[in-house]
Write a protein that holds these residues in place. Structure first.
Motif, PDB file in Angstrom:
ATOM      1  N   ALA A  91     -35.160  45.984 -34.916  1.00 14.24           N
ATOM      2  CA  ALA A  91     -35.951  46.716 -35.601  1.00 14.24           C
ATOM      3  C   ALA A  91     -37.411  47.266 -34.404  1.00 14.24           C
ATOM      4  CB  ALA A  91     -36.695  46.749 -36.701  1.00 14.24           C
ATOM      5  N   ASP A  92     -37.537  48.946 -34.493  1.00 13.84           N
ATOM      6  CA  ASP A  92     -38.827  49.105 -34.170  1.00 13.84           C
ATOM      7  C   ASP A  92     -40.087  48.849 -35.236  1.00 13.84           C
ATOM      8  OD1 ASP A  92     -41.539  50.904 -33.922  1.00 13.84           O
ATOM      9  OD2 ASP A  92     -40.489  51.161 -32.732  1.00 13.84           O
ATOM     10  N   ASP A  93     -41.157  47.536 -35.402  1.00 12.59           N
ATOM     11  CA  ASP A  93     -41.688  46.723 -35.638  1.00 12.59           C
ATOM     12  C   ASP A  93     -42.616  47.773 -36.059  1.00 12.59           C
ATOM     13  OD1 ASP A  93     -40.554  44.970 -35.629  1.00 12.59           O
ATOM     14  OD2 ASP A  93     -41.640  43.158 -34.228  1.00 12.59           O
ATOM     15  N   ALA A  94     -43.362  48.935 -35.791  1.00  8.73           N
ATOM     16  CA  ALA A  94     -44.369  49.107 -35.626  1.00  8.73           C
ATOM     17  C   ALA A  94     -43.918  50.732 -36.885  1.00  8.73           C
ATOM     18  CB  ALA A  94     -44.903  50.696 -34.997  1.00  8.73           C
ATOM     19  N   PHE A  95     -42.434  51.656 -36.414  1.00 10.20           N
ATOM     20  CA  PHE A  95     -42.153  52.346 -37.605  1.00 10.20           C
ATOM     21  C   PHE A  95     -41.391  51.533 -38.716  1.00 10.20           C
ATOM     22  CE2 PHE A  95     -40.203  55.182 -34.366  1.00 10.20           C
ATOM     23  CZ  PHE A  95     -41.303  55.805 -33.987  1.00 10.20           C
ATOM     24  N   LEU A  96     -40.627  50.322 -38.297  1.00  9.74           N
ATOM     25  CA  LEU A  96     -40.588  49.679 -39.800  1.00  9.74           C
ATOM     26  C   LEU A  96     -41.898  49.250 -40.501  1.00  9.74           C
ATOM     27  CD1 LEU A  96     -38.430  48.425 -41.262  1.00  9.74           C
ATOM     28  CD2 LEU A  96     -38.715  45.746 -40.059  1.00  9.74           C
ATOM     29  N   ALA A  97     -43.273  49.593 -40.313  1.00  8.52           N
ATOM     30  CA  ALA A  97     -44.372  48.372 -41.036  1.00  8.52           C
ATOM     31  C   ALA A  97     -44.559  50.303 -41.826  1.00  8.52           C
ATOM     32  CB  ALA A  97     -44.493  48.004 -40.139  1.00  8.52           C
ATOM     33  N   THR A  98     -44.925  51.457 -40.523  1.00 10.11           N
ATOM     34  CA  THR A  98     -45.455  52.111 -41.640  1.00 10.11           C
ATOM     35  C   THR A  98     -44.822  53.594 -42.007  1.00 10.11           C
ATOM     36  OG1 THR A  98     -46.653  52.496 -39.219  1.00 10.11           O
ATOM     37  CG2 THR A  98     -46.302  54.727 -40.993  1.00 10.11           C
ATOM     38  N   TYR A  99     -42.848  53.105 -42.249  1.00  8.56           N
ATOM     39  CA  TYR A  99     -42.606  54.000 -43.052  1.00  8.56           C
ATOM     40  C   TYR A  99     -41.397  52.942 -43.390  1.00  8.56           C
ATOM     41  CZ  TYR A  99     -43.761  57.363 -39.490  1.00  8.56           C
ATOM     42  OH  TYR A  99     -45.117  58.126 -39.227  1.00  8.56           O
ATOM     43  N   GLY A 100     -40.935  52.031 -43.356  1.00  7.94           N
ATOM     44  CA  GLY A 100     -40.247  51.619 -43.908  1.00  7.94           C
ATOM     45  C   GLY A 100     -38.351  51.267 -43.620  1.00  7.94           C
ATOM     46  N   ARG A 101     -37.848  50.580 -44.364  1.00  7.13           N
ATOM     47  CA  ARG A 101     -36.743  50.213 -43.714  1.00  7.13           C
ATOM     48  C   ARG A 101     -34.849  51.486 -43.613  1.00  7.13           C
ATOM     49  NH1 ARG A 101     -33.565  44.237 -43.013  1.00  7.13           N
ATOM     50  NH2 ARG A 101     -32.108  44.697 -42.133  1.00  7.13           N
ATOM     51  N   PHE A 102     -35.108  52.210 -42.670  1.00  2.89           N
ATOM     52  CA  PHE A 102     -33.864  52.980 -42.105  1.00  2.89           C
ATOM     53  C   PHE A 102     -32.276  52.313 -42.032  1.00  2.89           C
ATOM     54  CE2 PHE A 102     -37.798  56.457 -42.444  1.00  2.89           C
ATOM     55  CZ  PHE A 102     -38.058  55.742 -43.103  1.00  2.89           C
ATOM     56  N   GLU A 103     -31.810  51.661 -42.258  1.00  2.02           N
ATOM     57  CA  GLU A 103     -30.793  51.743 -41.479  1.00  2.02           C
ATOM     58  C   GLU A 103     -29.778  52.173 -40.587  1.00  2.02           C
ATOM     59  OE1 GLU A 103     -31.014  47.213 -44.146  1.00  2.02           O
ATOM     60  OE2 GLU A 103     -29.397  48.915 -43.991  1.00  2.02           O
ATOM     61  N   THR A 104     -28.564  52.187 -39.745  1.00  2.00           N
ATOM     62  CA  THR A 104     -27.985  52.587 -38.746  1.00  2.00           C
ATOM     63  C   THR A 104     -26.818  51.001 -38.429  1.00  2.00           C
ATOM     64  OG1 THR A 104     -27.282  54.105 -37.306  1.00  2.00           O
ATOM     65  CG2 THR A 104     -29.187  52.486 -36.890  1.00  2.00           C
ATOM     66  N   PHE A 105     -25.726  51.610 -38.041  1.00  2.00           N
ATOM     67  CA  PHE A 105     -25.099  51.090 -38.033  1.00  2.00           C
ATOM     68  C   PHE A 105     -24.304  51.220 -36.440  1.00  2.00           C
ATOM     69  CE2 PHE A 105     -20.328  49.389 -37.324  1.00  2.00           C
ATOM     70  CZ  PHE A 105     -20.752  48.188 -37.190  1.00  2.00           C
ATOM     71  N   ILE A 106     -24.405  50.226 -35.436  1.00  2.00           N
ATOM     72  CA  ILE A 106     -23.826  50.761 -34.512  1.00  2.00           C
ATOM     73  C   ILE A 106     -22.755  49.925 -33.676  1.00  2.00           C
ATOM     74  CG2 ILE A 106     -23.956  51.140 -31.654  1.00  2.00           C
ATOM     75  CD1 ILE A 106     -27.267  50.455 -34.145  1.00  2.00           C
TER      76      ILE A 106
END
Length: 382
Positions: free
Chosen positions: A250-265
């Motif tokens: 994850a991008d920890d900064a984005f995760l903390a600010t915006y929440g969890r937006f998941e994607t599959f690769i």
């Protein structure tokens, strides 16, 4: 105001006519990406003959080639209010979108069964030029060579020991991966009757190129900030079913600010955990927080576009009391010549992304193709 000239070129890259009168030339160059243009000219028999799909345009700024590329569409417009020919096209970077990086670029016909990847190791700029040379240039197969394409001198820029792997990747996408690791720029630019592929180092000009209202270097601006589309990635490597290698990051900064937006690769071409982590990082960056600043600069001594700063260079802008420093991601130029009067506006954009919707009706086909390539680049190339 900088002086400019606009020419029509033929299929041999020869400049065959200078346009002394045109309604509007609207062109965007993008850093390490494909640019595009729209040109509106008054209807005449001569202009109708010039504007053909085999031709292209060359825009010169203060005597130097600033933009060039092929015409890809022609529209005839007539009404009580207008009578014109509108042509659109891409800049010459489009040739990098029109070629694949083959696993065996020197093999003329299938099956390409002697090696899975065209793997190259060396200084970043060197292997970038090799991929272009063998997949679109004079060192490759004649039937795949882009007419007039030559390789400019290698600057020897980037990291030694850089590794590249090519297997039916869109050449543009492969080059972007390599260039971004070392903050390099690349482009195809017309020079005389040849198209040169250049690799160069972006410059950090944040201490010398500063755009602000207070300094008198900024006429207008538009600032946009938007949330990321992805903050958390799950990458599945080689294998099948429960045997697949799974990595999450994850991008920890984005995760903390915006929440969890998941994607599959889906990355079944590799089981290397570092590479899987890199795929997640790339996916988050591609859909990351978008911050852009489009502005109209005022030309000051030692602050002239094309001379003192250019596409890809890192500059400073002051917005209210905030200092904004980033690379110039795109440059738009809007030019016209009517009644012997020239008008030109230069509009750079700096930030984390270029405009999603190409302005003024410019073609967006390359956007769709590059996004599609990123989605299937690993799934379908195993």
């Amino acid at each position: 105001m900088p002086d400019f000239e606009l020419f029509v070129r033929d299929e041999n890259l020869e400049r065959i006519a200078q346009l002394d009168k045109f309604i509007k030339f609207d062109a965007i160059s993008r850093d390490n990406n494909v640019g595009a243009f729209v040109l509106d000219v008054p209807y005449s028999a001569a202009n109708r003959e010039l504007m053909t799909l085999a031709h292209g345009v060359v825009f010169r700024l203060d005597g130097e080639e600033d933009f060039s590329g092929p015409i890809t569409s022609i529209t005839r417009k007539y009404s009580a209010d207008e009578n014109l020919i509108s042509v659109a096209g891409f800049d010459d970077n489009v040739w990098l979108l029109r070629r694949l990086a083959m696993p065996q670029p020197s093999t003329a016909d299938p099956p390409y069964s002697s090696q899975t990847y065209d793997s190259r190791t060396g200084i970043t700029s060197t292997i970038m030029k090799e991929y272009v040379d063998y997949n679109a240039g004079p060192s490759g197969l004649a039937k795949r060579a882009v007419p007039g394409l030559v390789m400019a001198a290698d600057p020897g820029a980037g990291t030694a020991g850089t590794k590249g792997r090519a297997r039916y990747h869109v050449l543009l996408t492969l080059l972007q991966r390599l260039a971004n690791k070392d903050n390099l720029g690349f482009r195809i630019q017309q020079n005389g009757t040849t198209l040169e592929f250049l690799v160069y180092e972006h410059e950090d000009l944040t201490s010398s190129i500063i755009f602000s209202d207070e300094l008198g270097s900024l006429a207008s601006y538009e600032y946009t900030l938007s949330t990321p589309g992805v903050t958390y990635g799950i990458a599945a490597g080689g294998g099948t079913g429960t045997s697949r290698t799974i990595i999450e990051n994850a991008d920890d900064a984005f995760l903390a600010t915006y929440g969890r937006f998941e994607t599959f690769i889906d990355a079944r071409d590799t089981t290397d955990t570092d590479e899987l982590t890199d795929r997640i990082t790339d996916a988050i960056a591609d859909a990351g927080e978008a911050e852009s600043f489009m502005f109209e600069p005022l030309e000051l001594p030692n602050m002239k576009y094309g001379t003192d700063y250019s596409l890809g260079d890192k500059v400073t802008a002051v917005i209210d009391e905030d200092i904004f420093q980033d690379a110039i991601r795109e440059v738009r130029r809007v030019a016209s010549v009517e009644n012997n009067k020239k008008r030109l506006t230069i509009l750079p954009t700096i930030g984390t992304e270029t405009s999603r919707n190409v302005r003024a009706g410019l073609p967006s086909l390359y956007d769709r193709l590059t996004r599609l390539d990123k989605r299937v680049r690993d799934l379908e190339r195993i």
